[in-house]
Design a protein around this motif. Structure first.
Motif, PDB file in Angstrom:
ATOM      1  N   ARG A  81      35.765  -9.585 -17.001  1.00 42.82           N
ATOM      2  CA  ARG A  81      34.811 -10.531 -17.702  1.00 42.82           C
ATOM      3  C   ARG A  81      33.980  -9.622 -18.492  1.00 42.82           C
ATOM      4  N   GLU A  82      33.720 -10.271 -19.764  1.00 38.34           N
ATOM      5  CA  GLU A  82      32.885  -9.452 -20.560  1.00 38.34           C
ATOM      6  C   GLU A  82      31.480  -9.891 -20.367  1.00 38.34           C
ATOM      7  N   THR A  83      30.437  -8.959 -20.501  1.00 36.94           N
ATOM      8  CA  THR A  83      29.153  -9.326 -20.273  1.00 36.94           C
ATOM      9  C   THR A  83      28.677 -10.204 -21.597  1.00 36.94           C
ATOM     10  N   GLU A  84      27.700 -11.011 -21.442  1.00 34.41           N
ATOM     11  CA  GLU A  84      26.979 -11.821 -22.457  1.00 34.41           C
ATOM     12  C   GLU A  84      26.651 -10.726 -23.900  1.00 34.41           C
ATOM     13  N   GLU A  85      25.966  -9.811 -23.411  1.00 31.14           N
ATOM     14  CA  GLU A  85      25.098  -8.916 -24.337  1.00 31.14           C
ATOM     15  C   GLU A  85      26.538  -8.315 -25.128  1.00 31.14           C
ATOM     16  N   SER A  86      27.512  -7.992 -24.553  1.00 31.10           N
ATOM     17  CA  SER A  86      28.539  -7.235 -25.100  1.00 31.10           C
ATOM     18  C   SER A  86      29.158  -8.186 -26.060  1.00 31.10           C
ATOM     19  N   ARG A  87      29.458  -9.468 -25.694  1.00 34.84           N
ATOM     20  CA  ARG A  87      30.124 -10.318 -26.480  1.00 34.84           C
ATOM     21  C   ARG A  87      29.232 -10.551 -27.758  1.00 34.84           C
ATOM     22  N   GLU A  88      27.873 -10.796 -27.563  1.00 38.91           N
ATOM     23  CA  GLU A  88      26.863 -10.792 -28.546  1.00 38.91           C
ATOM     24  C   GLU A  88      27.027  -9.639 -29.775  1.00 38.91           C
ATOM     25  N   ARG A  90      29.178  -7.640 -30.364  1.00 40.10           N
ATOM     26  CA  ARG A  90      30.561  -7.569 -30.662  1.00 40.10           C
ATOM     27  C   ARG A  90      30.902  -8.681 -31.616  1.00 40.10           C
ATOM     28  N   LYS A  92      28.351 -10.146 -33.485  1.00 41.36           N
ATOM     29  CA  LYS A  92      27.232  -9.587 -34.817  1.00 41.36           C
ATOM     30  C   LYS A  92      27.856  -8.837 -35.417  1.00 41.36           C
TER      31      LYS A  92
END
Length: 129
Positions: A81-88, A90, A92
């Motif tokens: 599961r990818e973390t929210e900070e990482s997804r945001e 990436r 951006k």
């Protein structure tokens, strides 16, 4: 199964196309586990936080399941599961990269006669003969 080799898990989770590429990424320091550089033989456990840097992006993921076998992409996505900070971050970076593609590269060499006339018109230098 309580643990899996790092290179096998990265390959099974489809972060890398081959296990050799996954091992090479570990050797180059592109994989971090618990804030430390991970070697290819390091054991991955459920609940570990990994930072994975690939050519495409940088991911921070939590290990949910273990697998030594490479399956379909749908199965591979259930392994982490990818973390929210990482997804945001990436998304951006992807948007910035997309914006950079809108700029055209400058043509090489000097402008043609037609290009020079167009530039002169844009600059307000209209020559009438």
């Amino acid at each position: 199964m309580t643990s899996v080799r790092m290179d096998k898990w990265l390959w099974a989770a489809r972060f890398f196309k081959t296990r050799a590429l996954a091992a090479n990424a570990c050797d180059l320091g592109r994989i971090e586990s618990r804030g430390q550089r991970a070697k290819p033989a390091r054991e991955v456990h459920i609940g570990d936080l990994l930072r994975v840097k690939t050519e495409a992006a940088e991911f921070q993921v939590e290990v949910l399941l273990l697998s030594e076998v490479r399956g379909s992409a749908a199965i591979a996505q259930t392994l982490y599961r990818e973390t929210e900070e990482s997804r945001e971050l990436r998304l951006k970076v992807a948007e910035e990269r997309k914006q950079m593609l809108q700029f055209e590269a400058l043509p090489e060499g000097k402008p043609s006669k037609r290009d020079r006339q167009e530039l002169n018109r844009l600059r307000g230098k209209i020559h009438r003969f």
